[in-house]
Every structure is written in C-alpha cells, then in structure tokens.
Motif scaffolding. Sequence first.
Motif, PDB file in Angstrom:
ATOM      1  N   MET A 122      43.015  42.286  62.864  1.00 26.27           N
ATOM      2  CA  MET A 122      43.461  43.290  61.907  1.00 26.27           C
ATOM      3  C   MET A 122      42.994  42.883  60.508  1.00 26.27           C
ATOM      4  SD  MET A 122      47.326  44.558  61.363  1.00 26.27           S
ATOM      5  CE  MET A 122      47.687  45.830  60.212  1.00 26.27           C
ATOM      6  N   ASP A 123      42.410  43.816  59.793  1.00 20.74           N
ATOM      7  CA  ASP A 123      41.883  43.554  58.453  1.00 20.74           C
ATOM      8  C   ASP A 123      43.016  43.575  57.442  1.00 20.74           C
ATOM      9  OD1 ASP A 123      40.014  43.164  56.436  1.00 20.74           O
ATOM     10  OD2 ASP A 123      39.769  45.319  56.113  1.00 20.74           O
ATOM     11  N   GLN A 124      43.221  42.448  56.774  1.00 18.44           N
ATOM     12  CA  GLN A 124      44.272  42.374  55.768  1.00 18.44           C
ATOM     13  C   GLN A 124      43.677  42.520  54.387  1.00 18.44           C
ATOM     14  OE1 GLN A 124      46.530  38.721  56.539  1.00 18.44           O
ATOM     15  NE2 GLN A 124      48.296  40.065  56.519  1.00 18.44           N
ATOM     16  N   ARG A 125      44.265  43.400  53.589  1.00 18.33           N
ATOM     17  CA  ARG A 125      43.842  43.570  52.208  1.00 18.33           C
ATOM     18  C   ARG A 125      44.556  42.522  51.366  1.00 18.33           C
ATOM     19  NH1 ARG A 125      39.696  45.620  50.634  1.00 18.33           N
ATOM     20  NH2 ARG A 125      40.651  46.198  48.691  1.00 18.33           N
ATOM     21  N   PRO A 126      43.886  42.048  50.325  1.00 17.57           N
ATOM     22  CA  PRO A 126      44.540  41.084  49.438  1.00 17.57           C
ATOM     23  C   PRO A 126      45.723  41.729  48.726  1.00 17.57           C
ATOM     24  CG  PRO A 126      42.290  41.596  48.704  1.00 17.57           C
ATOM     25  CD  PRO A 126      42.543  42.378  49.937  1.00 17.57           C
ATOM     26  N   GLU A 127      46.690  40.924  48.413  1.00 12.75           N
ATOM     27  CA  GLU A 127      47.881  41.421  47.714  1.00 12.75           C
ATOM     28  C   GLU A 127      47.855  41.073  46.228  1.00 12.75           C
ATOM     29  OE1 GLU A 127      51.407  40.124  49.702  1.00 12.75           O
ATOM     30  OE2 GLU A 127      50.725  40.836  51.639  1.00 12.75           O
ATOM     31  N   THR A 128      46.843  40.350  45.810  1.00 10.94           N
ATOM     32  CA  THR A 128      46.776  39.852  44.440  1.00 10.94           C
ATOM     33  C   THR A 128      45.801  40.682  43.631  1.00 10.94           C
ATOM     34  OG1 THR A 128      47.155  37.639  45.279  1.00 10.94           O
ATOM     35  CG2 THR A 128      46.287  37.803  43.056  1.00 10.94           C
ATOM     36  N   ASP A 129      46.198  41.021  42.405  1.00  6.30           N
ATOM     37  CA  ASP A 129      45.283  41.700  41.499  1.00  6.30           C
ATOM     38  C   ASP A 129      44.602  40.654  40.626  1.00  6.30           C
ATOM     39  OD1 ASP A 129      43.871  43.739  40.274  1.00  6.30           O
ATOM     40  OD2 ASP A 129      45.632  44.713  39.395  1.00  6.30           O
ATOM     41  N   LEU A 130      43.585  41.069  39.921  1.00  2.00           N
ATOM     42  CA  LEU A 130      42.772  40.195  39.077  1.00  2.00           C
ATOM     43  C   LEU A 130      43.315  40.260  37.647  1.00  2.00           C
ATOM     44  CD1 LEU A 130      40.304  38.383  39.125  1.00  2.00           C
ATOM     45  CD2 LEU A 130      38.873  40.391  39.133  1.00  2.00           C
ATOM     46  N   GLU A 138      42.976  43.106  44.862  1.00  4.50           N
ATOM     47  CA  GLU A 138      43.143  44.546  44.982  1.00  4.50           C
ATOM     48  C   GLU A 138      44.091  44.998  43.891  1.00  4.50           C
ATOM     49  OE1 GLU A 138      43.734  47.660  48.526  1.00  4.50           O
ATOM     50  OE2 GLU A 138      45.258  46.088  48.442  1.00  4.50           O
ATOM     51  N   GLY A 139      43.756  46.107  43.257  1.00  2.00           N
ATOM     52  CA  GLY A 139      44.620  46.663  42.226  1.00  2.00           C
ATOM     53  C   GLY A 139      43.802  47.170  41.049  1.00  2.00           C
ATOM     54  N   PRO A 140      44.487  47.630  39.997  1.00  2.00           N
ATOM     55  CA  PRO A 140      43.783  48.225  38.856  1.00  2.00           C
ATOM     56  C   PRO A 140      42.847  47.261  38.125  1.00  2.00           C
ATOM     57  CG  PRO A 140      46.188  48.435  38.599  1.00  2.00           C
ATOM     58  CD  PRO A 140      45.928  47.744  39.895  1.00  2.00           C
ATOM     59  N   TYR A 141      43.198  45.991  38.038  1.00  2.00           N
ATOM     60  CA  TYR A 141      42.321  45.030  37.365  1.00  2.00           C
ATOM     61  C   TYR A 141      41.087  44.733  38.217  1.00  2.00           C
ATOM     62  CZ  TYR A 141      45.785  44.219  33.742  1.00  2.00           C
ATOM     63  OH  TYR A 141      46.654  44.391  32.690  1.00  2.00           O
ATOM     64  N   ALA A 142      41.269  44.669  39.520  1.00  2.00           N
ATOM     65  CA  ALA A 142      40.125  44.493  40.417  1.00  2.00           C
ATOM     66  C   ALA A 142      39.195  45.702  40.316  1.00  2.00           C
ATOM     67  CB  ALA A 142      40.600  44.295  41.857  1.00  2.00           C
ATOM     68  N   ASP A 143      39.786  46.893  40.261  1.00  2.00           N
ATOM     69  CA  ASP A 143      38.980  48.108  40.102  1.00  2.00           C
ATOM     70  C   ASP A 143      38.202  48.060  38.786  1.00  2.00           C
ATOM     71  OD1 ASP A 143      40.070  48.984  42.500  1.00  2.00           O
ATOM     72  OD2 ASP A 143      41.523  50.328  41.534  1.00  2.00           O
ATOM     73  N   LYS A 144      38.859  47.603  37.732  1.00  2.00           N
ATOM     74  CA  LYS A 144      38.192  47.490  36.438  1.00  2.00           C
ATOM     75  C   LYS A 144      37.051  46.475  36.508  1.00  2.00           C
ATOM     76  CE  LYS A 144      39.033  46.643  31.523  1.00  2.00           C
ATOM     77  NZ  LYS A 144      40.043  46.317  30.510  1.00  2.00           N
ATOM     78  N   ALA A 145      37.253  45.372  37.206  1.00  2.00           N
ATOM     79  CA  ALA A 145      36.201  44.356  37.349  1.00  2.00           C
ATOM     80  C   ALA A 145      34.967  44.958  38.019  1.00  2.00           C
ATOM     81  CB  ALA A 145      36.721  43.158  38.142  1.00  2.00           C
TER      82      ALA A 145
END
Length: 131
Positions: free
Chosen positions: A1-9, A104-111
């Motif tokens: 099962m593919d687990q997504r990270p729970e931590t943002d950047l 994963e999250g808004p900061y990762a998206d911004k990166a």
Amino acid sequence: MDQRPETDLDSPEAIHQLVQTFYGRLLDDPVMAPVFLETAGVDLDHHLPTIEAYWRKMLLGERGAYTQNMVAKHEAVHAKQPLEPQHFERWGAHFHATVNELFEGPYADKAHRVADRILINLQTWLLETQR
C-alpha cells in the motif's frame, strides 16, 4: 500500500531533510554528479547550508537567509561546461521525486512551483539568452 508522507515542508528541519536527500540523489546520478563535483567544484560543507538558506527564504520567508546571486553562480558553471536540457530535466526530476517521497501539503506544493520557476528561468537565461 502506497503511503503518503504526513509531513509538510514547513520548518528548517524539513528543509534540511529535503536538501540532504535531494543532494544525495544528485550526487548518485552519473550525469549530475560531475556538474557539481568537477565542473562547479562544490564544497558540500559550504554549499548545502547555503542551499538550505535559499529554500528557507523561498518557503518560509526568512529574511537575510540567502543573499547570493543564484543566476551568477549558474552562469559561472555554464561558462566552464555548458549546461544542457538534460541537466535541467534531471535536476527537476530528482527534486520533485524527493519532495513527493518525503512531504505533502501547501509548502511542498509551493516547493514544486518554485523549483519549476527556477528551471524555467535558468534554462531561458542560460540556454536561450546567453547564446
């Protein structure tokens, strides 16, 4: 099962993890490693904290964290050995894979957006403007 990270950047510690992991990938890449180690002659002990400062500025808005001229640094490397489209493609692929693997999250998206902008701007400047 593919687990997504729970931590943002979204912290200096996360940015440190990003830079360390990303540069590990770059230096394991037979096309990219010579650009950093031979052509640019990068001193990793000095370079990696500088890159972390850059990303803290870009993602966290840290004032004064990074004060260098990134374009000039890349122009100097390009003058020694011209960077090719494959260098930009590989840099982007390693960066995006590292972010996707760890964050994963808004900061990762911004990166992701910042990295794409860096690639477009540097490629345009070095490969089109500097002919």
